[in-house]
Scaffold this motif. Structure first.
Motif, PDB file in Angstrom:
ATOM      1  N   LYS A  20       0.835  -1.198   0.000  1.00  0.00           N
ATOM      2  CA  LYS A  20       0.000   0.000   0.000  1.00  0.00           C
ATOM      3  C   LYS A  20       0.868   1.245   0.000  1.00  0.00           C
ATOM      4  O   LYS A  20       2.064   1.188   0.240  1.00  0.00           O
ATOM      5  N   ARG A  21       0.234   2.365  -0.248  1.00  0.00           N
ATOM      6  CA  ARG A  21       0.922   3.648  -0.204  1.00  0.00           C
ATOM      7  C   ARG A  21       0.449   4.394   1.043  1.00  0.00           C
ATOM      8  O   ARG A  21      -0.741   4.527   1.276  1.00  0.00           O
ATOM      9  N   ALA A  22       1.384   4.879   1.821  1.00  0.00           N
ATOM     10  CA  ALA A  22       1.038   5.639   3.020  1.00  0.00           C
ATOM     11  C   ALA A  22       0.659   7.064   2.643  1.00  0.00           C
ATOM     12  O   ALA A  22       1.373   7.719   1.889  1.00  0.00           O
ATOM     13  N   ILE A  23      -0.478   7.504   3.128  1.00  0.00           N
ATOM     14  CA  ILE A  23      -0.890   8.894   2.973  1.00  0.00           C
ATOM     15  C   ILE A  23      -1.094   9.420   4.381  1.00  0.00           C
ATOM     16  O   ILE A  23      -1.962   8.948   5.110  1.00  0.00           O
ATOM     17  N   ILE A  24      -0.261  10.360   4.766  1.00  0.00           N
ATOM     18  CA  ILE A  24      -0.220  10.809   6.157  1.00  0.00           C
ATOM     19  C   ILE A  24      -0.625  12.264   6.246  1.00  0.00           C
ATOM     20  O   ILE A  24      -0.064  13.118   5.561  1.00  0.00           O
ATOM     21  N   LYS A  25      -1.596  12.527   7.090  1.00  0.00           N
ATOM     22  CA  LYS A  25      -2.044  13.900   7.337  1.00  0.00           C
ATOM     23  C   LYS A  25      -1.679  14.230   8.781  1.00  0.00           C
ATOM     24  O   LYS A  25      -2.220  13.663   9.713  1.00  0.00           O
ATOM     25  N   ASP A  26      -0.732  15.107   8.938  1.00  0.00           N
ATOM     26  CA  ASP A  26      -0.317  15.514  10.271  1.00  0.00           C
ATOM     27  C   ASP A  26       0.279  16.914  10.181  1.00  0.00           C
ATOM     28  O   ASP A  26       1.261  17.131   9.488  1.00  0.00           O
ATOM     29  N   GLN A  27      -0.327  17.841  10.858  1.00  0.00           N
ATOM     30  CA  GLN A  27       0.083  19.240  10.809  1.00  0.00           C
ATOM     31  C   GLN A  27       1.554  19.426  11.193  1.00  0.00           C
ATOM     32  O   GLN A  27       2.220  20.310  10.670  1.00  0.00           O
ATOM     33  N   VAL A  28       2.069  18.572  12.067  1.00  0.00           N
ATOM     34  CA  VAL A  28       3.456  18.733  12.507  1.00  0.00           C
ATOM     35  C   VAL A  28       4.433  18.566  11.340  1.00  0.00           C
ATOM     36  O   VAL A  28       5.521  19.127  11.341  1.00  0.00           O
ATOM     37  N   ASN A  29       4.036  17.841  10.294  1.00  0.00           N
ATOM     38  CA  ASN A  29       4.915  17.653   9.137  1.00  0.00           C
ATOM     39  C   ASN A  29       5.105  18.919   8.323  1.00  0.00           C
ATOM     40  O   ASN A  29       6.027  19.009   7.518  1.00  0.00           O
ATOM     41  N   THR A  30       4.267  19.905   8.538  1.00  0.00           N
ATOM     42  CA  THR A  30       4.374  21.174   7.817  1.00  0.00           C
ATOM     43  C   THR A  30       5.742  21.812   8.018  1.00  0.00           C
ATOM     44  O   THR A  30       6.272  22.447   7.108  1.00  0.00           O
ATOM     45  N   LEU A  31       6.310  21.633   9.183  1.00  0.00           N
ATOM     46  CA  LEU A  31       7.591  22.276   9.487  1.00  0.00           C
ATOM     47  C   LEU A  31       8.795  21.342   9.340  1.00  0.00           C
ATOM     48  O   LEU A  31       9.883  21.672   9.782  1.00  0.00           O
ATOM     49  N   ARG A  32       8.589  20.202   8.707  1.00  0.00           N
ATOM     50  CA  ARG A  32       9.731  19.318   8.498  1.00  0.00           C
ATOM     51  C   ARG A  32       9.741  18.720   7.097  1.00  0.00           C
ATOM     52  O   ARG A  32      10.112  17.573   6.898  1.00  0.00           O
ATOM     53  N   VAL A  33       9.374  19.518   6.126  1.00  0.00           N
ATOM     54  CA  VAL A  33       9.312  19.080   4.738  1.00  0.00           C
ATOM     55  C   VAL A  33      10.683  18.602   4.257  1.00  0.00           C
ATOM     56  O   VAL A  33      10.810  17.518   3.675  1.00  0.00           O
ATOM     57  N   LYS A  34      11.726  19.380   4.465  1.00  0.00           N
ATOM     58  CA  LYS A  34      13.078  19.028   4.007  1.00  0.00           C
ATOM     59  C   LYS A  34      13.508  17.691   4.602  1.00  0.00           C
ATOM     60  O   LYS A  34      14.045  16.833   3.893  1.00  0.00           O
ATOM     61  N   MET A  35      13.270  17.496   5.881  1.00  0.00           N
ATOM     62  CA  MET A  35      13.653  16.242   6.529  1.00  0.00           C
ATOM     63  C   MET A  35      12.878  15.069   5.925  1.00  0.00           C
ATOM     64  O   MET A  35      13.451  14.008   5.663  1.00  0.00           O
ATOM     65  N   LEU A  36      11.587  15.261   5.653  1.00  0.00           N
ATOM     66  CA  LEU A  36      10.782  14.194   5.069  1.00  0.00           C
ATOM     67  C   LEU A  36      11.263  13.838   3.663  1.00  0.00           C
ATOM     68  O   LEU A  36      11.291  12.663   3.294  1.00  0.00           O
ATOM     69  N   VAL A  37      11.660  14.835   2.899  1.00  0.00           N
ATOM     70  CA  VAL A  37      12.194  14.583   1.554  1.00  0.00           C
ATOM     71  C   VAL A  37      13.508  13.812   1.655  1.00  0.00           C
ATOM     72  O   VAL A  37      13.768  12.913   0.852  1.00  0.00           O
ATOM     73  N   ASP A  38      14.337  14.140   2.642  1.00  0.00           N
ATOM     74  CA  ASP A  38      15.599  13.419   2.827  1.00  0.00           C
ATOM     75  C   ASP A  38      15.357  11.959   3.208  1.00  0.00           C
ATOM     76  O   ASP A  38      16.046  11.061   2.725  1.00  0.00           O
ATOM     77  N   ILE A  39      14.366  11.721   4.073  1.00  0.00           N
ATOM     78  CA  ILE A  39      14.078  10.363   4.539  1.00  0.00           C
ATOM     79  C   ILE A  39      13.293   9.569   3.501  1.00  0.00           C
ATOM     80  O   ILE A  39      13.542   8.386   3.287  1.00  0.00           O
ATOM     81  N   PHE A  40      12.336  10.232   2.857  1.00  0.00           N
ATOM     82  CA  PHE A  40      11.473   9.591   1.863  1.00  0.00           C
ATOM     83  C   PHE A  40      11.640  10.308   0.520  1.00  0.00           C
ATOM     84  O   PHE A  40      10.893  11.229   0.198  1.00  0.00           O
ATOM     85  N   PRO A  41      12.628   9.912  -0.272  1.00  0.00           N
ATOM     86  CA  PRO A  41      12.930  10.634  -1.517  1.00  0.00           C
ATOM     87  C   PRO A  41      11.770  10.713  -2.508  1.00  0.00           C
ATOM     88  O   PRO A  41      11.743  11.607  -3.337  1.00  0.00           O
ATOM     89  N   LYS A  42      10.817   9.793  -2.428  1.00  0.00           N
ATOM     90  CA  LYS A  42       9.680   9.807  -3.347  1.00  0.00           C
ATOM     91  C   LYS A  42       8.455  10.512  -2.752  1.00  0.00           C
ATOM     92  O   LYS A  42       7.384  10.499  -3.350  1.00  0.00           O
ATOM     93  N   ALA A  43       8.615  11.116  -1.597  1.00  0.00           N
ATOM     94  CA  ALA A  43       7.480  11.754  -0.928  1.00  0.00           C
ATOM     95  C   ALA A  43       6.881  12.861  -1.786  1.00  0.00           C
ATOM     96  O   ALA A  43       7.585  13.596  -2.464  1.00  0.00           O
ATOM     97  N   LYS A  44       5.553  12.943  -1.740  1.00  0.00           N
ATOM     98  CA  LYS A  44       4.820  14.016  -2.394  1.00  0.00           C
ATOM     99  C   LYS A  44       3.942  14.672  -1.340  1.00  0.00           C
ATOM    100  O   LYS A  44       3.568  14.042  -0.355  1.00  0.00           O
ATOM    101  N   PHE A  45       3.613  15.929  -1.579  1.00  0.00           N
ATOM    102  CA  PHE A  45       2.865  16.694  -0.589  1.00  0.00           C
ATOM    103  C   PHE A  45       1.641  17.345  -1.214  1.00  0.00           C
ATOM    104  O   PHE A  45       1.681  17.784  -2.360  1.00  0.00           O
ATOM    105  N   ILE A  46       0.595  17.398  -0.437  1.00  0.00           N
ATOM    106  CA  ILE A  46      -0.621  18.111  -0.828  1.00  0.00           C
ATOM    107  C   ILE A  46      -0.723  19.321   0.078  1.00  0.00           C
ATOM    108  O   ILE A  46      -0.818  19.186   1.297  1.00  0.00           O
TER     109      ILE A  46
END
Length: 147
Positions: free
Chosen positions: A32-58
């Motif tokens: 499956k594909r994880a779709i995560i909605k969490d306001q705290v991720n708003t301030l860690r976009v760069k870190m999420l891209v580093d950890i999950f290179p294929k991450a996409k954001f809405i």
């Protein structure tokens, strides 16, 4: 007081990035594909891209007046003072602004920007359907009939 409520006790556990990594890995192991909605991720976009290179954001954009009215209605009748309500609104506005600027650095293939009014407009279901389909397309998910 109410802003800090979201960052204390049980919510603090959501800040732990290892929980996010576990959730994504678990979804992937199930095909499956994880779709995560969490306001705290708003301030860690760069870190999420580093950890999950294929991450996409809405990025869901909402006009300030609508946002302020929604918050006033949400907190109406509670013990939240007008001063504290203004601080809550300022906090979330600045958080979203910072997140939006950070996303813009990655280019349009990394995120999609959607107007909140276009996905909540009960008077124009064709517009809602069109926006939801654009999200599914952006996430490379199979489109399906929306009811």
């Amino acid at each position: 007081l109410n802003i800090s409520h979201f960052y204390k006790d049980s919510y603090q556990e959501n800040i732990d990035i290892s929980r996010l990594i576990y959730a994504v890995k678990k979804a992937e192991s199930l095909g499956k594909r994880a779709i995560i909605k969490d306001q705290v991720n708003t301030l860690r976009v760069k870190m999420l891209v580093d950890i999950f290179p294929k991450a996409k954001f809405i990025y869901i954009r909402r006009d300030l007046k609508s946002f302020m009215i929604s918050n006033a209605n949400k907190w109406y009748g509670s013990n939240v003072t007008t001063d504290e309500l203004n601080k809550i609104i300022m906090h979330w506005t600045m958080t979203n602004l910072v997140g939006g600027f950070e996303l813009a650095q990655f280019g349009s293939n990394r995120f999609i920007e959607i107007d909140y009014a276009n996905i909540t407009n009960a008077d124009n279901l064709d517009l809602v359907r069109k926006n939801l389909m654009s999200i599914l397309d952006f996430l490379d998910l199979n489109q399906f009939e929306l009811d």
